[in-house]
Design a protein around this motif. Structure first.
Motif, PDB file in Angstrom:
ATOM      1  N   GLU A   1      25.025  38.106  34.019  1.00 49.10           N
ATOM      2  CA  GLU A   1      24.324  36.881  33.624  1.00 49.10           C
ATOM      3  C   GLU A   1      23.383  36.386  34.720  1.00 49.10           C
ATOM      4  OE1 GLU A   1      27.501  34.281  32.560  1.00 49.10           O
ATOM      5  OE2 GLU A   1      27.630  35.026  30.489  1.00 49.10           O
TER       6      GLU A   1
ATOM      7  N   GLN B   1      35.481  33.406  41.873  1.00 42.47           N
ATOM      8  CA  GLN B   1      35.027  32.586  40.737  1.00 42.47           C
ATOM      9  C   GLN B   1      35.771  32.992  39.454  1.00 42.47           C
ATOM     10  OE1 GLN B   1      30.702  32.540  40.273  1.00 42.47           O
ATOM     11  NE2 GLN B   1      30.905  32.349  38.054  1.00 42.47           N
TER      12      GLN B   1
ATOM     13  N   TYR C   1      32.133  36.469  43.529  1.00 45.29           N
ATOM     14  CA  TYR C   1      32.257  36.486  42.066  1.00 45.29           C
ATOM     15  C   TYR C   1      33.736  36.643  41.640  1.00 45.29           C
ATOM     16  CZ  TYR C   1      27.223  36.832  41.152  1.00 45.29           C
ATOM     17  OH  TYR C   1      25.882  36.557  41.048  1.00 45.29           O
TER      18      TYR C   1
ATOM     19  N   ALA D   1      29.656  37.712  34.779  1.00 42.85           N
ATOM     20  CA  ALA D   1      28.965  36.714  35.598  1.00 42.85           C
ATOM     21  C   ALA D   1      27.834  37.351  36.404  1.00 42.85           C
ATOM     22  CB  ALA D   1      29.957  36.023  36.526  1.00 42.85           C
TER      23      ALA D   1
END
Length: 262
Positions: free
Chosen positions: A239, A258, A255, A236
């Protein structure tokens, strides 16, 4: 008597094939000719861990492959031993068969047992009798990883009746050891902290037995869970065009949460 196995001749032929291949490799392959009992040792340990991974993944195809690798090692050790006129694979198989018969008097003798716990206790008593007056704990391999070794130590002690009676007693011990570790931590006594932390881990492993949890397996599942979530977090971050090393702990925590949500 056990039910007749319709595939017995096929299995025996397959084992015979492996023995033939082992003989051919030992006599003709430069790498196989070079191997010794000691040179194979670390490879066998590695193969055992690979089998363990496959079992945790419940990958039956991979389990079959890893069992084959370990079977090859067993045959290899026996072939080397036969060259030293020590024993051959038939001796190995007969010895383990005799041991199994001797340690299962409730199947092959007149002993009656009520449950699995009595089977385990009989097993440990018979093992101790076989080995003379050696310690109950002498059969625990020195090179086992410490967590697994603690499990085996406790299981063997239980086999001769040296154990807690109720899980509540064990949990009280966990709380006691946690308190002693915290006291050592407050005193900043590094040596005492290490000792008390070891006692705390030992007591937690003890408790795991009373609630039917395998602590090695539980920890490995947590390791796998952490790796999976960490790699999701890394992906993530990548990205989003960022580098994990450039983020603050607070940013990484966002993160991480998440990743936990999937």
């Amino acid at each position: 008597p056990a039910q007749e196995d319709p595939h017995r001749s096929e299995k025996l032929a397959a084992f015979n094939r492996l023995l033939t291949i082992m003989d051919e490799l030992r006599e003709n392959c430069p790498w196989d000719r070079k191997q010794t009992l000691r040179s194979l040792r670390h490879l066998t340990i590695e193969e055992t861990y690979e089998l363990s991974d496959a079992i945790l993944e419940n990958d039956l195809e991979e389990i079959k492959k890893e069992l084959g690798d370990i079977m090859l090692h067993m045959v290899f050790y026996a072939r080397i031993a036969s060259e030293k006129d020590a024993f051959h694979i038939g001796d190995v198989l007969n010895a383990v068969s005799e041991k199994l018969i001797n340690r299962h008097p409730h199947i092959y003798g007149e002993i009656k047992v009520q449950d699995e716990e009595e089977v385990k206790q009989n097993w440990e008593r018979i093992k101790l009798k076989e080995k003379g007056n050696k310690s109950v704990l002498s059969g625990v391999p020195k090179s086992l990883p410490a967590l697994v070794k603690a499990m085996r130590i406790q299981e063997k002690a239980r086999g001769v009746g040296f154990d807690w009676e109720h899980k509540e007693q064990v949990w009280e011990k966990v709380q006691e050891e946690l308190g002693e570790f915290l006291n050592a931590s407050r005193d900043q006594d590094a040596e005492a902290m290490q000792s008390e932390f070891g006692d705390l881990l030992f007591s937690l492993i003890n408790y795991s037995r009373f609630v039917d949890i395998n602590p090695e397996e539980a920890l490995e599942l947590t390791n796998k869970k952490f790796i999976g979530r960490f790699q999701i977090m890394e992906k993530a971050i990548q990205e989003d065009g960022k580098k994990i090393g450039d983020l603050s702990l607070e940013e990484m925590d966002q993160y991480w949460e998440q990743a936990k949500r999937g």
